[in-house]
Design an enzyme around this catalytic site. Structure first.
Site, short mmCIF file in Angstrom:
data_model
loop_
_atom_site.label_atom_id
_atom_site.label_comp_id
_atom_site.label_asym_id
_atom_site.label_seq_id
_atom_site.Cartn_x
_atom_site.Cartn_y
_atom_site.Cartn_z
N HIS A 1 0.84 -1.20 0.00
CA HIS A 1 0.00 0.00 0.00
C HIS A 1 0.87 1.25 0.00
O HIS A 1 2.09 1.17 0.14
CB HIS A 1 -0.99 -0.02 1.16
CG HIS A 1 -0.40 0.10 2.52
ND1 HIS A 1 0.42 -0.86 3.07
CD2 HIS A 1 -0.48 1.09 3.46
CE1 HIS A 1 0.79 -0.49 4.28
NE2 HIS A 1 0.27 0.70 4.54
N ASP B 1 5.99 4.86 4.91
CA ASP B 1 6.90 3.90 5.56
C ASP B 1 6.92 2.55 4.82
O ASP B 1 7.66 1.65 5.21
CB ASP B 1 6.54 3.72 7.05
CG ASP B 1 5.14 3.18 7.27
OD1 ASP B 1 4.20 3.63 6.58
OD2 ASP B 1 4.97 2.29 8.13
N HIS B 2 6.14 2.44 3.75
CA HIS B 2 6.16 1.23 2.93
C HIS B 2 6.73 1.47 1.53
O HIS B 2 7.12 0.53 0.86
CB HIS B 2 4.74 0.64 2.81
CG HIS B 2 4.21 0.18 4.13
ND1 HIS B 2 4.08 -1.15 4.47
CD2 HIS B 2 3.81 0.88 5.22
CE1 HIS B 2 3.62 -1.24 5.71
NE2 HIS B 2 3.44 -0.02 6.19
N ASP C 1 -0.06 -3.84 6.26
CA ASP C 1 -0.71 -3.36 7.49
C ASP C 1 -2.16 -3.82 7.58
O ASP C 1 -3.01 -3.11 8.13
CB ASP C 1 -0.66 -1.81 7.54
CG ASP C 1 0.75 -1.28 7.76
OD1 ASP C 1 1.67 -2.09 8.00
OD2 ASP C 1 0.91 -0.05 7.68
N HIS D 1 4.89 -4.70 10.70
CA HIS D 1 5.29 -3.99 11.94
C HIS D 1 5.42 -4.94 13.12
O HIS D 1 4.70 -5.93 13.21
CB HIS D 1 4.25 -2.92 12.32
CG HIS D 1 4.20 -1.74 11.40
ND1 HIS D 1 5.04 -0.66 11.54
CD2 HIS D 1 3.41 -1.49 10.34
CE1 HIS D 1 4.76 0.24 10.60
NE2 HIS D 1 3.78 -0.24 9.85
ZN LIG Z 1 0.10 1.72 6.47
#
Ligand SMILES: [Zn+2]
Length: 258
Positions: A56, A60-61, A131, A169
């Site tokens: 997505h 942070d990805h 996530d 995460h």
């Molecule tokens: Zn996310």
């Protein structure tokens, strides 16, 4: 079984590095939010990055995608429904990522909820779900509805028990604290919480998890269990009809849980 190693980034992200079974030097990375630790891992093991899988659009990805793709001429596979900063192979539900020369193949699942275009990649007994599903938890609903997320989690939960789940995460300990608040009588939750507490005290990694384990400890996969429903009703202070309402209450409860 896939050879997968975690690359740590930021405070609690894992960028998963997959070794190609059929190419001694080939590697694929999932959700490289930062290029630097990925470069370091590639260099340390003498690997060449061939492809990038994106679940997505959150920074942070994807923060390292452009730099890694340009430098390694790696193919970027990403959600068709989300905007990306570089050229990608757009994917949606039912698509297949076929990397024949690497000996890798992943089936694409559209799992909206955390974001609307969120994808998961399933293959070789492994699931890379970004996530969407975490160990003992699930992603926040930034774009989707509780109904969309519940449907996404239900479809993930239909995969085999021994599926290895690579979440993005390290949230397992705080998720288990919440799971224990929802189901104080769930022995699997309490035993896992004790083990994870010990593991995290020495900075151990709690992933991958398995779907079989998640079905026993993850309140978001357990919304149909009477104990979870009762806890949601007690928290909401009202009877709840329908699994999606149970899910919505525990998701909102978790958002405010410390
Ligand atoms: Zn996310």
């Amino acid at each position: 079984m896939l050879e997968v190693s975690p690359v740590r980034a930021f405070s609690d992200n894992y960028l998963w590095l997959i070794r190609a079974p059929d190419d001694r030097r080939g590697a694929v990375v999932v959700d490289p939010g930062d290029a630097r630790p990925v470069e370091a891992a590639l260099e340390q093991d003498g690997l060449a990055l061939r492809a990038i899988l994106v679940t997505h659009h959150h920074p942070d990805h994807v923060g390292g995608v452009q730099a890694l793709a340009a430098r390694h001429h790696a193919t970027v596979f990403a959600p068709a429904r989300e905007r990306m900063a570089c050229e990608v192979r757009p994917l949606d539900e039912g698509d297949v990522v076929s990397l024949a020369d690497l000996g890798l193949e992943f089936h694409v699942m559209a799992v909206p909820g955390h974001t609307l275009g969120h994808l998961a990649y399933h293959g070789h007994g492994a699931l890379f779900c970004g996530d969407t599903l975490f160990s003992a938890g699930c992603g926040r609903l930034f774009e989707g509805t509780p109904g969309q997320m519940l449907d996404s989690l239900d479809r993930i939960a239909a995969l085999p028990d021994d599926t290895l789940v690579y979440c993005a995460h390290e949230y397992t300990l705080s998720n288990l604290r919440f799971a224990a608040a929802v189901e104080p009588g769930n022995v699997d939750v309490l035993e896992t919480l004790a083990a994870v507490r010990e593991l995290r005290a020495r900075d151990g990694i709690t992933l991958p998890t398995t779907l079989g384990r998640e079905r026993r400890i993850n309140p978001f996969l357990r919304c149909r269990e009477p104990a979870v429903r009762a806890a949601a009703e007690a928290h909401a202070g009202t009877p709840l009809t329908g699994t999606v309402n149970v899910f919505a209450v525990i998701r909102a409860w978790k958002d405010g849980f410390r």
